[in-house]
Design a protein around this motif. Structure first.
Motif, PDB file in Angstrom:
ATOM      1  N   TYR A  86      74.408 -39.845   6.804  1.00 59.62           N
ATOM      2  CA  TYR A  86      73.372 -40.534   7.562  1.00 59.62           C
ATOM      3  C   TYR A  86      73.598 -40.337   9.062  1.00 59.62           C
ATOM      4  O   TYR A  86      74.696 -40.600   9.558  1.00 59.62           O
TER       5      TYR A  86
ATOM      6  N   ASP B 284      68.674 -41.717  11.020  1.00 62.58           N
ATOM      7  CA  ASP B 284      68.507 -42.122   9.616  1.00 62.58           C
ATOM      8  C   ASP B 284      68.742 -43.614   9.431  1.00 62.58           C
ATOM      9  O   ASP B 284      68.187 -44.230   8.525  1.00 62.58           O
TER      10      ASP B 284
ATOM     11  N   SER C 253      62.399 -43.899   8.976  1.00 57.34           N
ATOM     12  CA  SER C 253      63.787 -43.422   8.952  1.00 57.34           C
ATOM     13  C   SER C 253      64.240 -43.280   7.497  1.00 57.34           C
ATOM     14  O   SER C 253      63.700 -43.915   6.587  1.00 57.34           O
ATOM     15  N   ARG C 254      65.208 -42.446   7.288  1.00 58.95           N
ATOM     16  CA  ARG C 254      65.702 -42.191   5.926  1.00 58.95           C
ATOM     17  C   ARG C 254      66.120 -43.478   5.213  1.00 58.95           C
ATOM     18  O   ARG C 254      65.749 -43.722   4.066  1.00 58.95           O
ATOM     19  N   SER C 255      66.884 -44.328   5.887  1.00 60.30           N
ATOM     20  CA  SER C 255      67.346 -45.554   5.239  1.00 60.30           C
ATOM     21  C   SER C 255      66.176 -46.492   4.938  1.00 60.30           C
ATOM     22  O   SER C 255      66.145 -47.127   3.880  1.00 60.30           O
TER      23      SER C 255
END
Length: 165
Positions: free
Chosen positions: A50, A54, A62-64
């Motif tokens: 990450y 992220d 965002s990825r998270s």
């Protein structure tokens, strides 16, 4: 990577501390627990680490944020521990994301045979309690023996000792 704190070459440890840490805070606590409990230590590492972007919880793209919005998401791990057969007790540590454990914790649980083991969660968080994380894990894995766990933000050695008793 698995690190043994309490087991000799001939003797397998009965306790494992498995943890995911995005910023290093949970890693520090996990190492304290493993040393105190004389347990093996295993870092749950994502296939793709990450980045700061992220982890931006304010960015809904965002990825998270995207992962946590979909309860079925299971981020891939870089590697699995192999076997947890020798462990009776497994501490599982994580930072709290969106009031629950990051979904890579589900990836770890589902990739390993944890039935019949005592699972003790611990977490770090800037503002959430561990209560909802434990409730969610128990609901998702009703056949596992998941204990209450504890939030351990920058714990003292005596707090770690009390937690691992």
């Amino acid at each position: 990577m698995l690190i043994a704190f309490g087991a000799s070459a001939q003797q397998k440890s009965k306790t494992l501390v498995a943890y995911f840490s995005a910023s290093g805070v949970t890693a520090k606590v996990a190492k304290q627990i493993a040393e105190t409990a004389k347990a093996d230590l295993y870092e749950i590492t994502p296939q793709v680490k990450y980045s700061s972007a992220d982890l931006n919880w304010r960015d809904k793209q965002s990825r998270s944020s995207v992962e946590m919005a979909d309860k079925s998401t299971r981020p891939e791990m870089a590697e699995n521990i192999g076997s947890t057969d020798q462990y009776d007790t497994i501490y599982i540590g994580f930072p709290i994301w969106w009031n629950v454990a990051p979904h890579i914790i589900n990836t770890f649980i589902e990739a390993n045979k944890l039935e019949g083991k005592t699972i003790i969660p611990f977490a770090t968080s800037g503002g959430s309690s561990i209560r909802n994380s434990v409730k969610d894990l128990r609901s998702t894995y009703p056949n596992l023996n998941i204990k209450e766990g504890q939030l351990l933000n920058y714990p003292s050695q005596s707090e770690i000792e009390n937690f691992t008793k």
